[in-house]
Design a protein around this motif. Structure first.
Motif, mmCIF file in Angstrom:
data_model
loop_
_atom_site.group_PDB
_atom_site.id
_atom_site.type_symbol
_atom_site.label_atom_id
_atom_site.label_comp_id
_atom_site.label_asym_id
_atom_site.label_seq_id
_atom_site.Cartn_x
_atom_site.Cartn_y
_atom_site.Cartn_z
ATOM 1 N N GLU A 130 0.811 -1.218 0.000
ATOM 2 C CA GLU A 130 0.000 0.000 0.000
ATOM 3 C C GLU A 130 0.846 1.271 0.000
ATOM 4 O O GLU A 130 0.314 2.369 0.190
ATOM 5 C CB GLU A 130 -0.933 0.004 1.219
ATOM 6 N N TRP A 131 2.136 1.136 -0.176
ATOM 7 C CA TRP A 131 2.997 2.331 -0.196
ATOM 8 C C TRP A 131 2.545 3.277 -1.305
ATOM 9 O O TRP A 131 2.301 2.859 -2.422
ATOM 10 C CB TRP A 131 4.458 1.933 -0.397
ATOM 11 N N GLY A 132 2.421 4.564 -0.941
ATOM 12 C CA GLY A 132 1.941 5.538 -1.918
ATOM 13 C C GLY A 132 2.612 6.879 -1.759
ATOM 14 O O GLY A 132 3.457 7.086 -0.880
ATOM 15 N N ILE A 133 2.208 7.824 -2.598
ATOM 16 C CA ILE A 133 2.830 9.146 -2.571
ATOM 17 C C ILE A 133 2.480 9.900 -1.291
ATOM 18 O O ILE A 133 3.197 10.828 -0.917
ATOM 19 C CB ILE A 133 2.424 9.968 -3.803
ATOM 20 N N PRO A 169 -13.499 -1.426 4.308
ATOM 21 C CA PRO A 169 -13.157 -1.115 2.913
ATOM 22 C C PRO A 169 -13.324 0.349 2.530
ATOM 23 O O PRO A 169 -12.765 0.790 1.538
ATOM 24 C CB PRO A 169 -14.153 -1.968 2.139
ATOM 25 N N SER A 170 -14.108 1.130 3.304
ATOM 26 C CA SER A 170 -14.513 2.468 2.843
ATOM 27 C C SER A 170 -13.323 3.390 2.627
ATOM 28 O O SER A 170 -13.150 3.970 1.546
ATOM 29 C CB SER A 170 -15.493 3.086 3.840
ATOM 30 N N ARG A 175 -8.969 6.198 -0.421
ATOM 31 C CA ARG A 175 -7.538 6.434 -0.619
ATOM 32 C C ARG A 175 -7.100 5.953 -1.996
ATOM 33 O O ARG A 175 -6.272 6.601 -2.658
ATOM 34 C CB ARG A 175 -6.735 5.731 0.476
ATOM 35 N N ARG A 176 -7.625 4.818 -2.429
ATOM 36 C CA ARG A 176 -7.279 4.328 -3.757
ATOM 37 C C ARG A 176 -7.685 5.337 -4.837
ATOM 38 O O ARG A 176 -6.930 5.604 -5.781
ATOM 39 C CB ARG A 176 -7.972 2.985 -4.010
ATOM 40 N N GLY A 177 -8.868 5.893 -4.690
ATOM 41 C CA GLY A 177 -9.294 6.915 -5.636
ATOM 42 C C GLY A 177 -8.413 8.139 -5.576
ATOM 43 O O GLY A 177 -8.079 8.745 -6.607
ATOM 44 N N TYR A 178 -7.996 8.528 -4.371
ATOM 45 C CA TYR A 178 -7.108 9.678 -4.180
ATOM 46 C C TYR A 178 -5.765 9.443 -4.874
ATOM 47 O O TYR A 178 -5.259 10.315 -5.604
ATOM 48 C CB TYR A 178 -6.932 9.897 -2.679
#
Length: 562
Positions: A130-133, A169-170, A175-178
């Protein structure tokens, strides 16, 4: 999303729920408090009398703002860890540990400021996939896996009691959309002022800056409660144990004893699962399980005098005296027998031959070793020692083995009954298994590993069975009832012990009584197979102590009568 307010509100809500579940209060400190909003929220809770908020970036304004709050507690802001209290009841770390370069040192430091059996509640990003910006924006140093997070805490002196993922899941979808939006637009977080900062600078700013603030109108609308977050919370609560999200909520208790397994002496206990308000720790080598947290205070007696049903009392008396007759038939030189159980045994002295001497003992006297001399004067040893559903109550199984060995005379016998960790029903039905019996039971023992330990003390396993008349059928029936009626637990058992069973619990008790006779044919088919496979719910073991000196003996004790 660490500073996304709806998510932070979610964590605070979960924090409050766990404070109630584990009855935590007194003195707390918020380690890495940032803006101090969590500490200010907690100090308004009347269960806390004193709070401390520590952060390297604490401002002079925050220090001046400390004082008595609405709940009556006093909040103090700190910039140095040596000013933290010595014996706090609770330490809180919300989104802190991912910023420190040596997390084990931090956890050990926190343990130094928390009382024995005190609590630690923390949140931390996890799941390296899940590593992200947003991790880059905040200067996160790591994302551990679920097992890696557990290992970090357990290797740092803490028992992991409860694990939740309130983000799935919400919030995971949000966050995935972000992250997708950031990847598709030129207005990337990486283009914000944090781009040219080092990780330490990002860390110091992370408590006050939010990657979410750079998202435009949609993130702002979401953060301003366009979404009914309370309803989202009610939906997400059913997924908190799926561990598919991006941030953990962890409840830990400071470890006051060794995590090594004293049954097999080869593994150590680690987090397994959580149910109701109890955690199951499982040995990494044998099948033994430990129930945490330990409930303070004396164990409640459960003797036959407290049973509501006269028929049940008579049945127990008959079965217990039948067991006693069998033990009195053992060929021993020293014709003394002591029967120790959690409750007072309803043993009839007329079944004891004139040349035998019977001693009955309540298990609390043995668990509280300061009162042990009452029935163990001058280190007296007995020809037969029977521990009936007692060994699973000890704080450490090694203590039970040592005391048992001190009490059995050379050539004498030890008889043990305890719940079987290898039970078929336990494996299939898990937390509904009646043998866990929290908060009373501390352990669910592996019979093979226990036999190994007694074997190393020169005890021969003479006989093992998996049927006890007063326990086996009832345990079987109560497990099935707990499965059929999952919204209650042990209502019939509480009724038998004369506990209050009104309202819905009374209805469940009545339904349980009606179901019991119908389960008897099923039990008669199940029990022979379970006994054959050594997978019954109860283990009954008979050992003979040899005359060969025990290398593990704690001392030479005299032989005599009580």
């Amino acid at each position: 999303m660490a500073n996304f307010q709806p998510l932070k509100d979610r964590f605070i809500k979960v924090l409050e729920e766990n404070l109630r579940v584990f009855q935590i209060g007194g003195v707390f400190f918020d380690y890495g408090c940032g803006r101090g909003d969590v500490a200010e929220h907690l100090i308004c809770n009347p269960v806390f009398t004193q709070g401390y908020a520590y952060d390297l970036a604490v401002t002079e304004e925050q220090i001046q703002s400390g004082g008595v709050r609405a709940g009556g507690g006093h909040l103090t802001y700190l910039r140095r860890t040596d000013e933290l209290p010595d014996k706090a009841d609770l330490a809180v770390l919300l989104d802190v540990i991912e910023h420190v370069h040596d997390p084990e040192r931090v956890f050990h430091e926190i343990a130094d400021h928390v009382r024995k059996d005190g609590w630690l509640i923390l949140t931390m990003p996890y799941n390296p996939h899940e590593w992200g910006i947003d991790d880059e924006f905040y200067g996160h140093l790591r994302r551990l896996s679920l097992r890696g997070s557990i290992s970090l805490l357990e290797n740092s002196g803490w028992n992991v009691i409860r694990l939740l993922d309130p983000t799935f899941p919400s919030f995971w979808f949000i966050r995935r959309g972000y992250l997708l939006l950031r990847a598709l637009t030129s207005s990337s977080v990486q283009q914000q002022p944090a781009k040219h900062m080092g990780d330490i600078e990002k860390t110091l700013k992370s408590a006050r800056d939010s990657a979410w603030d750079y998202g435009g109108i949609i993130p702002r609308l979401l953060a301003n409660s366009l979404v009914p977050w309370m309803l989202v919370r009610r939906f997400d609560i059913y997924f908190e144990s799926f561990f598919r999200g991006f941030e953990l909520f962890v409840v830990c208790q400071k470890r006051s004893t060794s995590r090594d397994c004293s049954v097999c002496l080869n593994g150590h206990f680690t987090f397994q699962s959580f149910f109701h308000r109890y955690n199951l720790q499982k040995c990494t080598f044998c099948a033994t399980e430990k129930v945490l947290p330990r409930v303070e205070g004396d164990l409640l007696p459960r003797d036959t005098d407290h049973l509501r049903s006269r028929l049940a009392r008579r049945f127990l008396t008959a079965t217990q005296n039948s067991r006693l007759r069998n033990l009195l038939g053992l060929p021993v030189k020293e014709k003394t027998i002591i029967v120790i159980s959690r409750g007072a045994q309803a043993l009839q002295t007329q079944v004891v031959p004139a040349d035998w001497h019977l001693t009955q003992c309540h298990g609390n006297d043995l668990l509280n070793q300061n009162r042990m001399l009452r029935f163990h004067p001058d280190g007296a040893r007995y020809g037969v020692v029977a521990m009936i559903h007692l060994i699973e109550l000890f704080e450490e199984v090694s203590d039970a083995i040592r005391i048992l060995d001190d009490m059995v005379a050379p050539g004498g016998y030890a008889y043990l009954e305890f719940p079987n960790s290898r039970s078929i029903l336990k494996k299939v039905l898990r937390w509904r298994w009646f043998g866990y019996d929290p908060p009373m039971h501390r352990y669910v023992l592996d019979p093979l590993s226990l036999a190994d330990q007694l074997g190393m003390r020169n005890y021969r396993l003479i006989r093992e069975s998996h049927f006890a008349p007063e326990y086996s059928f009832y345990i079987f029936a109560q497990i099935i009832i707990n499965t059929v009626f999952p919204f209650q637990r042990d209502a019939l058992f509480d009724w038998l012990l004369n506990k209050e069973t009104s309202g819905i619990k009374g209805i469940m008790t009545l339904l349980s009584l009606l179901l019991m006779p119908l389960l008897l044919p099923l039990f008669l088919m199940y029990q022979p197979l379970a006994s054959l496979l050594r997978r019954g719910c109860v283990t009954c073991q008979l050992y003979r102590k040899t005359d060969v000196p025990n290398p593990h003996a704690s001392g030479i004790l005299s032989t005599g009568r009580d």
